[in-house]
Enzyme design. Structure first.
Site, PDB file in Angstrom:
ATOM      1  CG  PHE A  51      87.679  49.925  67.505  1.00  0.00           C
ATOM      2  CD1 PHE A  51      88.110  48.605  67.488  1.00  0.00           C
ATOM      3  CD2 PHE A  51      86.393  50.224  67.065  1.00  0.00           C
ATOM      4  CE1 PHE A  51      87.272  47.603  67.019  1.00  0.00           C
ATOM      5  CE2 PHE A  51      85.553  49.226  66.596  1.00  0.00           C
ATOM      6  CZ  PHE A  51      85.990  47.910  66.566  1.00  0.00           C
ATOM      7  CG  HIS A  52      88.723  55.266  72.113  1.00  0.00           C
ATOM      8  ND1 HIS A  52      87.633  55.383  71.268  1.00  0.00           N
ATOM      9  CD2 HIS A  52      88.260  55.576  73.343  1.00  0.00           C
ATOM     10  CE1 HIS A  52      86.585  55.755  71.956  1.00  0.00           C
ATOM     11  NE2 HIS A  52      86.921  55.873  73.236  1.00  0.00           N
ATOM     12  CB  ALA A  53      92.566  52.994  76.161  1.00  0.00           C
TER      13      ALA A  53
END
Ligand code: T46
Length: 135
Positions: A51-53
């Site tokens: 749940f991130h970049a």
């Protein structure tokens, strides 16, 4: 263009079992210098991760045991793949949102990273990621 970029590793197996060698440079498979290696294992059932970049980080993820489902999202398109083979690496380049779901009990996800750990490289808010990606 697909968000899913596989790197195929050769299995150097013989009658004793299997072996995969990961190398960089020349015509070898990983397209960056590896500065960090980490692995994710013993993930609790029903838990999702990621749940991130990343702003700059490039990574190759290899499921060396078990399986998990990886979702990649560039802010417009969303694709998902199963990581379930020690001979397949998923190249995850910068500015791609990633989520990992459905870890099997025996899953060991090995990740090769182009940079040292740096929390300021993470974009953990999806709206912020989408604004950055679309700007
Ligand atoms: C990614 C996906 C595939 C460190 O101290 N050093 C490290 O090298 C890493 C990767 C993490 N950490 C710390 C930071 C957190 O306190 O370990 C904890 C768990 O990390 P995080 O919540 O970011 O883990 P995931 O599974 O959500 O994401 C990880 C990587 O962080 C990320 O870069 O792309 O796996």
């Amino acid at each position: 263009m697909s968000l899913v970029k596989w790197i195929d590793f050769q299995s150097l197996g013989d009658d004793r079992g299997s072996l995969v060698a990961v190398e960089i440079g020349m015509d070898k498979a990983v397209p960056f210098d590896i500065k960090r290696v980490y692995y994710i294992y013993h993930t609790e059932q029903g838990v999702s991760r990621g749940f991130h970049a990343h702003r700059n980080l490039k990574q190759v993820a290899i499921c060396v045991a078990g399986k998990c489902r990886m979702v990649l999202d560039d802010g417009v398109n969303r694709e998902e793949v199963w990581l379930d083979s020690p001979t397949k690496g998923l190249l995850i380049e910068e500015l791609l949102w990633r989520e990992m779901h459905d870890f099997s009990d025996d899953c060991v996800l090995l990740v090769l990273a182009s940079e040292h750990y740096d929390e300021s490289d993470y974009i953990r808010n999806y709206s912020e990621f989408k604004m950055k990606e679309l700007s």
